[in-house]
Enzyme design. Structure first.
Site, short mmCIF file in Angstrom:
data_model
loop_
_atom_site.label_atom_id
_atom_site.label_comp_id
_atom_site.label_asym_id
_atom_site.label_seq_id
_atom_site.Cartn_x
_atom_site.Cartn_y
_atom_site.Cartn_z
N SER A 182 5.27 -3.87 4.98
CA SER A 182 6.06 -3.08 4.28
C SER A 182 5.63 -1.80 4.52
O SER A 182 4.53 -1.29 5.52
CB SER A 182 6.05 -3.30 2.76
N TYR A 186 -12.26 3.18 -3.29
CA TYR A 186 -11.38 3.39 -2.08
C TYR A 186 -11.75 4.35 -1.27
O TYR A 186 -11.74 4.34 0.22
CB TYR A 186 -9.85 3.65 -2.82
#
Length: 279
Positions: free
Chosen positions: A13, A151
């Protein structure tokens, strides 16, 4: 000349899917990989609609056996590899007091060690072909952001790894680049599985700051770059005769990263990011 053989990770995606389509349209033989082949339908349908061919294969960047099997299949079918695009990654929103070290380690496994492992497996083939590595990082690989400690740490690590590898790889004919998207309208954010109200309710003392951050990031993503536009900037690096060591995918990403690189004492970045957690 034969078309370049290009392996792309994380293509089910978003940006990865678009990189696969646009690389194929640019004349590359695309090996589009994803962890779960049950999610291949979107890429398969998009390739058909766009009149391009992509070879979809399974690859879990956190599984050494999966990496070895995929690279071996590339050797068996093509005998070479000309380019690797490290795109697979996973978002994460939390602050360290409210998560476990295992949570942080998992973020590092997907976003950093997965990149390292696939790059290591590909390097002998890229050295033989005089190929290149293009790694999709993030503006979060340059600017540390609230509630994104793990992250951003992973993306900082990716950038440090690739920046250090680049001059060494160049001595054996392999070019290394990182590309930094900013906010992109893709499945990346929904795939984090956030429930904003639940997160704020469970954040304890950090609830007000988290509510501010989620509001600020929501505003940012409302003006996000499209996946196709971000991918176009990445593919431009992939096909460039002299690819840059670092590139961004939009003017806003360039401005944001530029704030960091001009900020020797950290005050400009802190002044900016503090506004994201203001009550």
């Amino acid at each position: 000349m034969t078309s370049p053989i290009t392996l792309i990770t994380g293509t089910s995606s978003g940006i990865g899917l678009e990189i696969a389509l646009q690389s194929a349209a640019a004349g590359h033989t695309v090996i589009a990989t994803m962890r779960d082949l049950a999610k291949a339908g979107a890429l398969r349908d998009a390739a058909s609609a766009n009149g391009v061919t992509v070879d979809i294969r399974q690859l879990d960047v956190t599984d050494p056996a999966s990496i070895d099997a995929c690279v071996a299949s590339v050797i068996a079918d093509h005998g070479r590899l000309d380019a690797l695009v490290n795109n697979a990654g996973a978002g994460h929103v939390a602050t360290i007091e409210n998560e476990t070290l295992d949570d942080v380690r998992q973020v590092m496994e997907v976003n950093f060690f997965g990149v390292v492992a696939v790059t290591k497996a590909a390097m002998p083939l890229l050295r033989a072909s005089g190929g290149r590595v293009v790694t999709v990082s993030s503006v979060g690989g340059a600017v540390g952001q609230p509630f994104s400690e793990a992250y951003c740490a992973a993306k900082f690590a990716v950038e440090g790894f690739m920046e250090s590898l680049a001059p060494v790889a160049a001595t054996v004919g392999v070019r290394v680049s990182v590309v930094e998207p900013g906010a992109v309208a893709s499945e990346f954010v929904p795939n984090i599985g956030l429930s904003s109200a639940k997160m704020v309710a469970e954040a304890g003392a950090y609830g007000p700051a988290l509510a501010g951050y989620l509001a600020a990031s929501g505003s940012s993503f409302s003006k996000a770059q499209s996946s196709a536009d971000a991918a176009a900037a990445i593919v431009a690096v992939l096909v460039a005769d002299a690819p840059p060591a670092r590139a961004q995918t939009s003017d806003s990403a360039r401005a944001f990263v530029g704030t960091k690189f001009a900020d020797l004492d950290g005050s400009a970045v802190q002044a900016l990011t503090r506004t994201w957690v203001a009550g």
